[in-house]
Design a protein around this motif. Structure first.
Motif, PDB file in Angstrom:
ATOM      1  N   ILE A 166       1.107  -1.015   0.241  1.00  0.00           N
ATOM      2  CA  ILE A 166       0.518   0.347  -0.032  1.00  0.00           C
ATOM      3  C   ILE A 166       1.236   1.541   0.180  1.00  0.00           C
ATOM      4  O   ILE A 166       0.888   1.876  -0.938  1.00  0.00           O
ATOM      5  CB  ILE A 166      -0.831  -0.246   1.247  1.00  0.00           C
ATOM      6  CG1 ILE A 166      -1.968  -0.970   1.245  1.00  0.00           C
ATOM      7  CG2 ILE A 166      -1.266   1.338   1.633  1.00  0.00           C
ATOM      8  CD1 ILE A 166      -3.355  -1.424   1.879  1.00  0.00           C
ATOM      9  N   SER A 167       2.530   1.096   1.319  1.00  0.00           N
ATOM     10  CA  SER A 167       2.980   2.405   0.975  1.00  0.00           C
ATOM     11  C   SER A 167       3.249   2.694  -0.631  1.00  0.00           C
ATOM     12  O   SER A 167       3.546   3.474  -1.319  1.00  0.00           O
ATOM     13  CB  SER A 167       3.881   1.958   1.557  1.00  0.00           C
ATOM     14  OG  SER A 167       5.053   2.717   1.771  1.00  0.00           O
ATOM     15  N   GLU A 168       3.856   1.235  -1.385  1.00  0.00           N
ATOM     16  CA  GLU A 168       4.820   1.143  -2.391  1.00  0.00           C
ATOM     17  C   GLU A 168       3.887   2.112  -3.618  1.00  0.00           C
ATOM     18  O   GLU A 168       4.257   3.067  -4.362  1.00  0.00           O
ATOM     19  CB  GLU A 168       5.004   0.292  -2.778  1.00  0.00           C
ATOM     20  CG  GLU A 168       5.913  -0.024  -4.103  1.00  0.00           C
ATOM     21  CD  GLU A 168       5.886  -1.520  -5.065  1.00  0.00           C
ATOM     22  OE1 GLU A 168       5.718  -1.326  -5.899  1.00  0.00           O
ATOM     23  OE2 GLU A 168       6.190  -1.886  -3.624  1.00  0.00           O
ATOM     24  N   VAL A 242      -8.754  -3.095   1.148  1.00  0.00           N
ATOM     25  CA  VAL A 242      -8.366  -4.201   1.056  1.00  0.00           C
ATOM     26  C   VAL A 242      -9.640  -5.503   0.832  1.00  0.00           C
ATOM     27  O   VAL A 242      -9.903  -6.440   0.610  1.00  0.00           O
ATOM     28  CB  VAL A 242      -7.511  -5.528   1.942  1.00  0.00           C
ATOM     29  CG1 VAL A 242      -5.876  -4.777   2.001  1.00  0.00           C
ATOM     30  CG2 VAL A 242      -8.439  -5.452   3.660  1.00  0.00           C
ATOM     31  N   GLU A 243     -11.180  -4.591   1.132  1.00  0.00           N
ATOM     32  CA  GLU A 243     -12.433  -5.344   1.361  1.00  0.00           C
ATOM     33  C   GLU A 243     -13.240  -5.853  -0.143  1.00  0.00           C
ATOM     34  O   GLU A 243     -13.806  -6.671  -0.015  1.00  0.00           O
ATOM     35  CB  GLU A 243     -12.905  -3.954   1.749  1.00  0.00           C
ATOM     36  CG  GLU A 243     -14.302  -5.137   2.520  1.00  0.00           C
ATOM     37  CD  GLU A 243     -15.733  -4.056   2.574  1.00  0.00           C
ATOM     38  OE1 GLU A 243     -15.994  -4.191   4.371  1.00  0.00           O
ATOM     39  OE2 GLU A 243     -16.238  -3.157   2.249  1.00  0.00           O
ATOM     40  N   SER A 265      -7.639   3.347  -4.312  1.00  0.00           N
ATOM     41  CA  SER A 265      -8.529   1.653  -3.298  1.00  0.00           C
ATOM     42  C   SER A 265      -8.583   0.286  -4.748  1.00  0.00           C
ATOM     43  O   SER A 265      -8.842  -0.733  -4.105  1.00  0.00           O
ATOM     44  CB  SER A 265      -9.704   1.842  -2.689  1.00  0.00           C
ATOM     45  OG  SER A 265      -9.408   3.054  -1.852  1.00  0.00           O
ATOM     46  N   VAL A 266      -9.136   0.837  -5.725  1.00  0.00           N
ATOM     47  CA  VAL A 266      -9.085  -0.078  -6.905  1.00  0.00           C
ATOM     48  C   VAL A 266      -7.843  -0.635  -7.484  1.00  0.00           C
ATOM     49  O   VAL A 266      -7.527  -1.719  -7.225  1.00  0.00           O
ATOM     50  CB  VAL A 266      -9.540  -0.034  -8.225  1.00  0.00           C
ATOM     51  CG1 VAL A 266     -10.304  -0.757  -8.900  1.00  0.00           C
ATOM     52  CG2 VAL A 266     -11.279   0.547  -7.575  1.00  0.00           C
ATOM     53  N   LYS A 267      -7.007   0.138  -7.082  1.00  0.00           N
ATOM     54  CA  LYS A 267      -5.490  -0.662  -7.856  1.00  0.00           C
ATOM     55  C   LYS A 267      -4.515  -1.349  -6.638  1.00  0.00           C
ATOM     56  O   LYS A 267      -4.361  -2.440  -6.813  1.00  0.00           O
ATOM     57  CB  LYS A 267      -4.499   0.786  -7.505  1.00  0.00           C
ATOM     58  CG  LYS A 267      -3.191   0.931  -7.954  1.00  0.00           C
ATOM     59  CD  LYS A 267      -2.168   1.784  -7.787  1.00  0.00           C
ATOM     60  CE  LYS A 267      -2.723   2.952  -8.520  1.00  0.00           C
ATOM     61  NZ  LYS A 267      -1.282   4.405  -9.149  1.00  0.00           N
ATOM     62  N   TRP A 271      -4.491  -5.782  -6.754  1.00  0.00           N
ATOM     63  CA  TRP A 271      -2.966  -6.417  -6.144  1.00  0.00           C
ATOM     64  C   TRP A 271      -3.290  -7.518  -5.278  1.00  0.00           C
ATOM     65  O   TRP A 271      -3.000  -8.719  -5.626  1.00  0.00           O
ATOM     66  CB  TRP A 271      -2.158  -5.455  -6.220  1.00  0.00           C
ATOM     67  CG  TRP A 271      -0.682  -5.792  -5.783  1.00  0.00           C
ATOM     68  CD1 TRP A 271       0.581  -6.252  -6.349  1.00  0.00           C
ATOM     69  CD2 TRP A 271      -0.805  -6.744  -3.390  1.00  0.00           C
ATOM     70  NE1 TRP A 271       1.650  -7.083  -5.608  1.00  0.00           N
ATOM     71  CE2 TRP A 271       0.385  -7.102  -4.037  1.00  0.00           C
ATOM     72  CE3 TRP A 271      -0.534  -6.720  -2.628  1.00  0.00           C
ATOM     73  CZ2 TRP A 271       1.950  -7.776  -2.847  1.00  0.00           C
ATOM     74  CZ3 TRP A 271      -0.154  -7.307  -1.590  1.00  0.00           C
ATOM     75  CH2 TRP A 271       0.640  -7.309  -1.659  1.00  0.00           C
ATOM     76  N   VAL A 272      -4.032  -6.932  -4.448  1.00  0.00           N
ATOM     77  CA  VAL A 272      -4.296  -7.849  -3.174  1.00  0.00           C
ATOM     78  C   VAL A 272      -5.067  -9.633  -3.625  1.00  0.00           C
ATOM     79  O   VAL A 272      -5.076 -10.294  -2.863  1.00  0.00           O
ATOM     80  CB  VAL A 272      -5.048  -7.335  -1.955  1.00  0.00           C
ATOM     81  CG1 VAL A 272      -6.047  -7.946  -0.591  1.00  0.00           C
ATOM     82  CG2 VAL A 272      -4.423  -5.880  -1.944  1.00  0.00           C
TER      83      VAL A 272
END
Length: 528
Positions: A166-168, A242-243, A265-267, A271-272
């Motif tokens: 998320i930070s990246e 992440v939801e 959020s979608v990006k 990934w998640v």
């Protein structure tokens, strides 16, 4: 893929569904049931944009079915979301519930089990009125029944990795310190103040502390409670970052559109979904937000809301569907003043569909017919409805307050616009009457004309404003145009566009007399 290539019924909806199917075949996933999803916000008053998310997802569902596949729309209400601010016009008493999940806040109007269900019901009512079919799911039930427990467990096991990603990806460092999961504090019922800092894997519990946090630039006091929450049965929810991924994997979602405002959020969720949950994320399309006429984003909390219910006081459900299905890309300014042109545009599409208007361009013909079918949810009528120009109805409605329906109907018969009274027309008069009563003037339409036409318009304005009323307005218009080198039929067309927003209408002289010559002169003068 060629832009000229036509898929299905020739609309962007068909193209999206085609892309989705091609992707699913490449992924090798089952095509037995293709679920599409729309998230319903439950923290503020649902507006046209909120409706749009579900309506467009439903369009993709219809296109998939048209291609021969089974599909369904999940309408998911995020009613565990915490209340961040009080929407415009709502009681100040809600202040004490800030940061609590909206499903745990009492309905301030007392008609639903919670504030969250009050808001959800407004949106669902709008979808019902438009004929949208969906399976309704609530976050409160989804979490309470443990439908996401496996996804939550996997996400929390990988929380350090997710926090770094998320930070990246978006520069947010919060989840390097805290878990991407918010339990509801068992002491004060607040969500965002209870920050989880440790996951006890074997017990499937999170440890949290309820402390002060900033929400919408305002500090919200935490109660200081130290607690543990069981992710399988206690109330709590995953962070937005992440939801979506958890829902996509749990519900097997293959398509979800998203607004420009949640791109980050979608990006992260993509990934998640892919890397942590081993579920290829659904096919997406990004849409721009609706803006008000001042260029501000239409917002539940700002109070500049255009709701579906209010819209349907003035326009038909099909006018909303047309607005939403015309296109998906590009930001659009939106207001109730758009209703007249959308009502008339639907009539034009219907005339194209039934062959009353000829369209030479084959691609445009297919697209126009396809759009008409989607506006009718792929169940078009067997014959066209009775058409009356909406702007004409508004102008006539302004003349009559008493016995409006009968008197407007009589004018339509006198003008030869209709042959017989009809219940369809009564409903249109009612809508146009509501519009006439609510708004002083209609949206100014774009009219193409040269300087000679403007000169003739000026002469007409002078004639209409003259002390003595012209004996025959129809002939006066004809003579003014002819004497000044403008083809009368072209000039009549310009006047129809200015007054009615269309290129034709009832006899213009009597119409101007009925509306009022000085009122028409004022309208026309705005185009000079």
């Amino acid at each position: 893929m060629s832009e000229q290539e036509i898929f299905g019924k020739g609309t962007w909806i068909d193209k999206l569904a085609h892309e989705l199917l091609e992707r699913e075949k490449t992924l090798g996933r089952s095509l037995e049931l293709l679920r599409v999803e729309s998230g319903l916000g439950a923290s503020g008053v649902p507006h046209i944009g909120s409706l749009g998310d579900a309506v467009r997802a439903y369009g993709v569902k219809l296109a998939l079915e048209n291609y021969g596949f089974k599909s369904e729309l999940i309408a998911y209400s995020d009613d565990l979301d915490g209340l961040r601010k009080i929407p415009e016009g709502f009681p100040d008493d809600l202040e004490k519930h800030i940061a609590k999940p909206v499903s745990l806040i009492p309905d301030p109007y007392g008609c639903h089990e919670s504030y969250g269900m009050h808001m959800s019901s407004i949106l669902l009512d709008g979808l019902d009125k438009m004929g949208i079919k969906y399976e309704f799911r609530r976050a409160k039930d989804t979490y309470k029944n443990g439908l996401l427990k496996d996804q939550i467990h996997t996400i929390l096991q990988n929380s350090a990795k997710i926090g770094d990603k998320i930070s990246e990806l978006v520069g947010q460092e919060k989840y390097q310190k805290f878990l991407p999961y918010f339990p509801v504090c068992s002491n004060c019922d607040r969500l965002y103040t209870a920050e989880a800092f440790e996951y006890l894997e074997n017990e499937k519990k999170v440890r949290y502390k309820c402390h002060d946090t900033e929400i919408s630039s305002k500090m919200i006091k935490g109660c200081g409670h130290d607690g543990e929450a069981d992710i399988t049965k206690d109330l709590g929810k995953l962070a937005w970052k992440v939801e979506f991924a958890a829902r996509w994997a749990a519900f097997d979602i293959r398509f979800e559109a998203y607004g420009k405002d949640i791109m980050d959020s979608v990006k992260v969720n993509d990934w998640v979904s892919d890397e942590i949950l081993n579920f290829p994320p659904p096919h997406h399309v990004k849409y721009e937000m609706f803006l008000d006429k001042g260029g501000k984003k239409i917002s539940k909390s700002l109070g500049n809301v255009v709701t579906g219910q209010k819209w349907m006081e003035f326009g038909s459900p099909k006018s909303i569907l047309l607005l939403l299905y015309k296109r998906i890309t590009g930001a659009r300014e939106l207001g109730f003043e758009d209703i007249p042109s959308l009502m008339n545009e639907y009539n034009e599409l219907e005339d194209i569909f039934f062959g009353k208007i000829k369209v030479d361009n084959e691609a445009k013909l297919i697209k126009s017919k396809g759009l008409y079918e989607y506006v009718n949810l792929l169940n078009p009528p067997k014959q066209p409805s009775i058409h009356v120009n909406y702007r004409l109805l508004v102008e006539l409605a302004k003349m009559f307050k008493e016995n409006r329906t009968e008197r407007v109907m009589k004018k339509l018969l006198d003008y030869g616009v209709i042959k017989n009274p009809d219940p369809q027309i009564e409903k249109l008069i009612e809508l146009a009457g509501n519009f006439a009563d609510e708004f002083d003037q209609q949206e100014k339409v774009q009219v193409d004309m040269d300087e000679s036409a403007k000169k003739v318009l000026k002469l007409l304005v002078d004639a209409l404003n003259a002390e003595d009323e012209p004996e025959d307005i129809q002939n006066t218009i004809y003579q003014i145009a002819k004497s000044n080198g403008v083809e009368p039929k072209d000039f009549f067309r310009i006047l129809y566009q200015i007054i009615l927003g269309t290129s034709r209408g009832p006899k213009i002289g009597p119409l101007i007399t009925d509306i009022g010559r000085k009122k028409v002169a004022k309208t026309v003068s705005e185009y000079i």
